[in-house]
Design an enzyme around this catalytic site. Structure first.
Site, PDB file in Angstrom:
ATOM      1  N   ASN A  10       0.793  -1.192   0.020  1.00 34.45           N
ATOM      2  CA  ASN A  10       0.020   0.081  -0.098  1.00 34.45           C
ATOM      3  C   ASN A  10       1.069   1.128  -0.036  1.00 34.45           C
ATOM      4  O   ASN A  10       1.425   1.593   0.931  1.00 34.45           O
ATOM      5  CB  ASN A  10      -0.864   0.258   1.157  1.00 34.45           C
ATOM      6  CG  ASN A  10      -1.726   1.222   1.498  1.00 34.45           C
ATOM      7  OD1 ASN A  10      -1.895   2.037   0.391  1.00 34.45           O
ATOM      8  ND2 ASN A  10      -2.417   1.466   2.466  1.00 34.45           N
ATOM      9  N   LYS A  12       0.248   4.205  -0.034  1.00 35.12           N
ATOM     10  CA  LYS A  12      -0.340   5.535   0.317  1.00 35.12           C
ATOM     11  C   LYS A  12      -0.234   6.542  -0.659  1.00 35.12           C
ATOM     12  O   LYS A  12      -0.273   6.361  -1.815  1.00 35.12           O
ATOM     13  CB  LYS A  12       0.051   5.495   1.771  1.00 35.12           C
ATOM     14  CG  LYS A  12      -0.086   4.381   2.506  1.00 35.12           C
ATOM     15  CD  LYS A  12       0.116   4.617   4.079  1.00 35.12           C
ATOM     16  CE  LYS A  12      -0.011   3.356   4.794  1.00 35.12           C
ATOM     17  NZ  LYS A  12       0.066   3.442   6.344  1.00 35.12           N
ATOM     18  N   HIS A  95      -9.429   1.239   4.670  1.00 32.37           N
ATOM     19  CA  HIS A  95      -8.077   1.405   5.514  1.00 32.37           C
ATOM     20  C   HIS A  95      -8.406   2.397   6.771  1.00 32.37           C
ATOM     21  O   HIS A  95      -9.261   3.305   6.729  1.00 32.37           O
ATOM     22  CB  HIS A  95      -7.025   2.010   4.564  1.00 32.37           C
ATOM     23  CG  HIS A  95      -5.833   2.031   5.277  1.00 32.37           C
ATOM     24  ND1 HIS A  95      -5.157   2.775   6.062  1.00 32.37           N
ATOM     25  CD2 HIS A  95      -4.641   1.162   5.072  1.00 32.37           C
ATOM     26  CE1 HIS A  95      -4.184   2.454   6.454  1.00 32.37           C
ATOM     27  NE2 HIS A  95      -3.607   1.452   5.936  1.00 32.37           N
ATOM     28  N   GLU A  97      -6.762   4.796   7.953  1.00 35.26           N
ATOM     29  CA  GLU A  97      -6.617   6.129   7.662  1.00 35.26           C
ATOM     30  C   GLU A  97      -7.571   6.705   6.927  1.00 35.26           C
ATOM     31  O   GLU A  97      -7.997   7.939   7.354  1.00 35.26           O
ATOM     32  CB  GLU A  97      -5.172   6.506   6.846  1.00 35.26           C
ATOM     33  CG  GLU A  97      -4.050   6.145   7.509  1.00 35.26           C
ATOM     34  CD  GLU A  97      -2.653   5.490   6.938  1.00 35.26           C
ATOM     35  OE1 GLU A  97      -2.715   5.505   5.608  1.00 35.26           O
ATOM     36  OE2 GLU A  97      -2.038   5.048   7.487  1.00 35.26           O
ATOM     37  N   GLU A 167      -5.031  -4.761  10.453  1.00 37.34           N
ATOM     38  CA  GLU A 167      -4.304  -3.650  11.007  1.00 37.34           C
ATOM     39  C   GLU A 167      -4.474  -3.017  12.262  1.00 37.34           C
ATOM     40  O   GLU A 167      -5.341  -2.065  12.066  1.00 37.34           O
ATOM     41  CB  GLU A 167      -4.090  -2.720   9.542  1.00 37.34           C
ATOM     42  CG  GLU A 167      -3.949  -3.476   8.291  1.00 37.34           C
ATOM     43  CD  GLU A 167      -3.267  -2.403   7.124  1.00 37.34           C
ATOM     44  OE1 GLU A 167      -2.313  -2.806   6.748  1.00 37.34           O
ATOM     45  OE2 GLU A 167      -3.834  -1.018   7.106  1.00 37.34           O
ATOM     46  N   GLY A 173       2.747   2.335  11.042  1.00 37.08           N
ATOM     47  CA  GLY A 173       3.572   3.526  10.746  1.00 37.08           C
ATOM     48  C   GLY A 173       4.280   3.834  12.152  1.00 37.08           C
ATOM     49  O   GLY A 173       5.051   4.831  12.204  1.00 37.08           O
ATOM     50  N   SER A 214       3.601  -1.818  10.371  1.00 39.28           N
ATOM     51  CA  SER A 214       5.090  -1.895  10.809  1.00 39.28           C
ATOM     52  C   SER A 214       5.866  -3.378  10.300  1.00 39.28           C
ATOM     53  O   SER A 214       6.542  -3.742  10.924  1.00 39.28           O
ATOM     54  CB  SER A 214       5.478  -1.740  12.192  1.00 39.28           C
ATOM     55  OG  SER A 214       4.926  -0.193  12.379  1.00 39.28           O
TER      56      SER A 214
HETATM   57  P1  13P Z   1       3.171   0.524   7.578  1.00 38.52           P
HETATM   58  O1  13P Z   1       3.831  -0.575   7.105  1.00 38.52           O
HETATM   59  O2  13P Z   1       3.998   1.645   7.132  1.00 38.52           O
HETATM   60  O3  13P Z   1       3.282   0.342   9.382  1.00 38.52           O
HETATM   61  O4  13P Z   1       1.823   0.697   7.153  1.00 38.52           O
HETATM   62  C1  13P Z   1       0.923  -0.249   7.170  1.00 38.52           C
HETATM   63  C2  13P Z   1      -0.429  -0.055   6.461  1.00 38.52           C
HETATM   64  O5  13P Z   1      -1.322   0.916   6.778  1.00 38.52           O
HETATM   65  C3  13P Z   1      -0.770  -0.745   5.248  1.00 38.52           C
HETATM   66  O6  13P Z   1      -1.754  -0.433   4.722  1.00 38.52           O
END
Ligand code: 13P
Length: 252
Positions: A10, A12, A95, A97, A167, A173, A214
């Protein structure tokens, strides 16, 4: 049941068109010929056409990161499932976010899931609890609700195109991944039973449950060695070809 693992990147809101081309040129040879893992990259909308060009003839699959549930109309800035057809095979929906920053709810996640399946897209539906919910011991309750509400009215046939990504929000992150055993417990004891209940034992067992939060080239192997972690949804570490490819290798 054997499930072919998946590693999905992903991206982002990262990578310009040129950077998208460059990163894919690097990733392609590193994952070439890998047949025992489904590899997916999810660039921003504007990179999808470039990705399609660049990945012609490769076994790397393409996903989008979001979509609207309506087909067309006065929805400034939105992209519909129909517009993704032919560009993306997968779409990430719900997601954390999007839930936290863009007002998505279980109800809108469900509308999107149904619209995606209606257009023949495969869905990676994200669920996960916040730090507060985790500390209050509400992980099972929150994740169960998100899975059930998000998948309302999804048919057994559509569920063949479904992947769940667990997640935990506190792990995204932060560099603080869930423990392999902790994540596996949620997959095995919370999510899998609901999938069986909704779709029946065999179809429910065939659905992949990815872990995200992560994941990197150091911790991937141990996470993926758990009985019920079927691969990963990778954020930061998917933006570097070498680390993404190492995570793909770890899933084999
Ligand atoms: P990270 O791997 O940067 O922690 O992000 C995970 C994520 O949100 C994947 O969709």
């Amino acid at each position: 049941m054997h499930r072919k693992p998946m590693v999905a990147g992903n991206w982002k809101m990262n990578k310009s068109i040129n950077e998208t081309r460059d990163l894919l040129k690097e990733i392609k040879p590193l994952v070439e010929g890998i047949e025992d893992v489904t590899v997916v990259v999810c660039p921003p909308f504007v990179g999808l056409a470039i990705a399609k060009q660049e990945l012609e003839g490769s076994q790397v699959h393409i996903g989008a990161q979001n979509m609207h549930w309506e087909n067309s109309g006065a929805y400034t800035g939105e992209v519909s499932a129909g517009m993704l057809e032919g560009l993306a095979e997968y779409v990430i929906i719900g997601h954390s976010e999007r839930r936290a920053l863009f007002g998505e709810t279980d109800e809108t996640v469900n509308k999107k899931v149904l619209a995606a399946f209606g257009h023949g897209l495969k869905v990676i539906m994200c669920v996960g609890e916040t730090l507060d919910e985790n500390q209050a011991g509400k992980t099972a309750e929150v994740v169960s609700r998100q899975v059930k509400e998000g998948l309302k009215s999804v048919s057994v046939d559509q569920a063949r195109g479904l992947t769940i990504a667990y997640e935990p929000v506190w792990a995204i992150g932060t560099g603080l991944a869930a423990t392999p055993e902790g994540a596996n417990d949620v997959h095995k004891k919370v999510i899998r039973p609901i999938l069986r209940e909704l779709f029946g034992r065999e179809p429910g067992d065939a659905i992949l449950i990815l872990y995200g939060g992560s994941v990197n080239d150091k911790n991937a192997r141990e996470l993926f060695s758990q009985s019920d972690i079927d691969g990963g949804l990778i954020g930061g570490a998917s933006l570097k070809a070498a680390s993404f490819a190492a995570i793909v290798q770890a899933a084999r």
